[in-house]
Design an enzyme around this catalytic site. Structure first.
Site, short mmCIF file in Angstrom:
data_model
loop_
_atom_site.label_atom_id
_atom_site.label_comp_id
_atom_site.label_asym_id
_atom_site.label_seq_id
_atom_site.Cartn_x
_atom_site.Cartn_y
_atom_site.Cartn_z
N PRO A 1 5.85 -4.54 10.58
CA PRO A 1 7.22 -4.82 10.15
C PRO A 1 7.58 -4.26 8.78
O PRO A 1 6.77 -4.30 7.86
CB PRO A 1 7.28 -6.36 10.14
CG PRO A 1 5.87 -6.81 10.10
CD PRO A 1 5.07 -5.77 10.82
N ASN A 2 8.79 -3.76 8.73
CA ASN A 2 9.42 -3.24 7.49
C ASN A 2 8.88 -1.90 7.03
O ASN A 2 9.41 -1.30 6.10
CB ASN A 2 9.35 -4.27 6.35
CG ASN A 2 10.02 -5.57 6.74
OD1 ASN A 2 11.17 -5.56 7.15
ND2 ASN A 2 9.30 -6.67 6.66
N ARG B 1 12.33 1.26 0.87
CA ARG B 1 12.01 -0.15 0.62
C ARG B 1 11.19 -0.29 -0.67
O ARG B 1 10.11 0.29 -0.80
CB ARG B 1 11.14 -0.61 1.81
CG ARG B 1 10.51 -1.93 1.64
CD ARG B 1 9.41 -2.14 2.69
NE ARG B 1 8.91 -3.48 2.60
CZ ARG B 1 7.75 -3.88 3.09
NH1 ARG B 1 6.97 -3.04 3.73
NH2 ARG B 1 7.38 -5.12 2.96
N TYR C 1 6.08 0.59 -2.96
CA TYR C 1 5.63 1.36 -1.80
C TYR C 1 5.87 2.87 -1.92
O TYR C 1 5.52 3.62 -1.01
CB TYR C 1 6.31 0.82 -0.53
CG TYR C 1 5.96 -0.63 -0.26
CD1 TYR C 1 4.66 -1.00 0.06
CD2 TYR C 1 6.92 -1.63 -0.35
CE1 TYR C 1 4.32 -2.32 0.28
CE2 TYR C 1 6.59 -2.96 -0.12
CZ TYR C 1 5.29 -3.30 0.20
OH TYR C 1 4.96 -4.61 0.42
N ASN D 1 -1.62 -0.71 9.62
CA ASN D 1 -1.00 -1.49 8.55
C ASN D 1 -0.09 -2.49 9.24
O ASN D 1 1.00 -2.14 9.69
CB ASN D 1 -0.22 -0.58 7.60
CG ASN D 1 0.35 -1.34 6.41
OD1 ASN D 1 0.34 -2.57 6.39
ND2 ASN D 1 0.85 -0.61 5.42
N ALA E 1 3.33 -7.65 6.86
CA ALA E 1 3.24 -9.10 6.62
C ALA E 1 2.46 -9.83 7.72
O ALA E 1 1.89 -10.90 7.47
CB ALA E 1 4.64 -9.68 6.48
N GLU F 1 -8.06 -1.62 8.81
CA GLU F 1 -6.86 -2.22 8.21
C GLU F 1 -6.52 -1.47 6.93
O GLU F 1 -7.40 -1.24 6.09
CB GLU F 1 -7.15 -3.70 7.89
CG GLU F 1 -6.04 -4.38 7.11
CD GLU F 1 -6.39 -5.82 6.72
OE1 GLU F 1 -7.16 -6.49 7.45
OE2 GLU F 1 -5.89 -6.27 5.68
N HIS G 1 -3.50 -0.89 3.63
CA HIS G 1 -2.30 -1.31 2.91
C HIS G 1 -1.97 -0.27 1.85
O HIS G 1 -2.87 0.32 1.24
CB HIS G 1 -2.50 -2.67 2.24
CG HIS G 1 -2.81 -3.74 3.22
ND1 HIS G 1 -1.86 -4.29 4.04
CD2 HIS G 1 -3.99 -4.30 3.57
CE1 HIS G 1 -2.43 -5.17 4.84
NE2 HIS G 1 -3.72 -5.20 4.59
N ARG H 1 -1.23 -8.87 -5.92
CA ARG H 1 0.10 -9.41 -5.63
C ARG H 1 0.01 -10.93 -5.35
O ARG H 1 -0.96 -11.57 -5.73
CB ARG H 1 0.71 -8.62 -4.45
CG ARG H 1 0.83 -7.12 -4.79
CD ARG H 1 1.47 -6.33 -3.68
NE ARG H 1 2.86 -6.74 -3.47
CZ ARG H 1 3.58 -6.41 -2.39
NH1 ARG H 1 3.03 -5.65 -1.45
NH2 ARG H 1 4.82 -6.82 -2.27
C1 DQA Z 1 1.63 -4.08 2.97
C2 DQA Z 1 1.32 -5.35 2.16
C3 DQA Z 1 1.87 -6.58 2.87
O1 DQA Z 1 1.58 -7.75 2.12
C4 DQA Z 1 3.37 -6.47 3.02
O2 DQA Z 1 3.87 -7.57 3.74
C5 DQA Z 1 3.79 -5.19 3.66
C6 DQA Z 1 3.11 -3.96 3.26
C7 DQA Z 1 1.19 -2.81 2.24
O3 DQA Z 1 1.08 -1.79 2.89
O4 DQA Z 1 1.00 -2.83 1.01
O5 DQA Z 1 4.74 -5.14 4.43
O6 DQA Z 1 0.91 -4.15 4.19
#
Ligand code: DQA
Length: 145
Positions: free
Chosen positions: A9-10, A17, A22, A71, A74, A95, A97, A104
């Site tokens: 998501p996102n 964003r 990011y 990735n 959230a 995994e 990020h 954070r």
């Molecule tokens: C993320 C870190 C997550 O906590 C966050 O919700 C994201 C992006 C990252 O790539 O840093 O959407 O996965």
């Protein structure tokens, strides 16, 4: 060698964003460069904001691909369903990020999926994805059994 990159998501908003966290690059531009850097790898990219769709994708490729770079955004911190899907497939998952989740909020320090992944790469920007790809290339993990 077939590698799937999954964004949750996102992450469709990368480049727009919260760029201070990011970055300014879109994922599409990064993915174009990645494919050019590794022309012999058969890459697929999938993004969804919907938890069940991410699970369906893991099921779809998880018995035939050589590696998955994921990735989960959230959902990393909340989804038992994604964690169970990773446990239930044969293809190894790394995994990743973009941000350093440990620098954070505390709720980002928990990953429900990490224990079912072969490793975690966090905080290296979009390089996190490329380093995961490098791992799969240098540890050609055949889909045995
Ligand atoms: C993320 C870190 C997550 O906590 C966050 O919700 C994201 C992006 C990252 O790539 O840093 O959407 O996965």
């Amino acid at each position: 060698m077939k590698i799937l990159i999954i964004n949750g998501p996102n992450l469709n908003l990368l480049g727009k964003r919260e760029p201070s966290i990011y970055g300014h690059a879109s994922f599409d531009d990064f993915f174009t460069d990645l494919k050019a850097t590794y022309p012999s790898i058969d890459f697929e990219y999938y993004q969804s904001n919907v938890e069940g769709e991410l699970i369906n994708k893991l099921h779809e490729v998880g018995f035939s691909y050589d590696g998955i770079v994921m990735n989960a955004g959230a959902y990393t911190h909340t989804s038992i369903g994604i964690s169970d899907a990773i446990a239930g497939i044969k293809t190894p998952v790394i995994e990743v990020h973009i941000s350093n989740v440990y620098a954070r909020e505390e709720y980002r320090h928990i990953s429900l999926m990490a224990k079912n992944c072969i490793g975690v790469i966090t905080g290296l920007g979009l390089n996190s994805y490329q380093l995961a790809v490098e791992y799969f290339i240098s540890n050609v993990i055949a889909n045995e059994e």
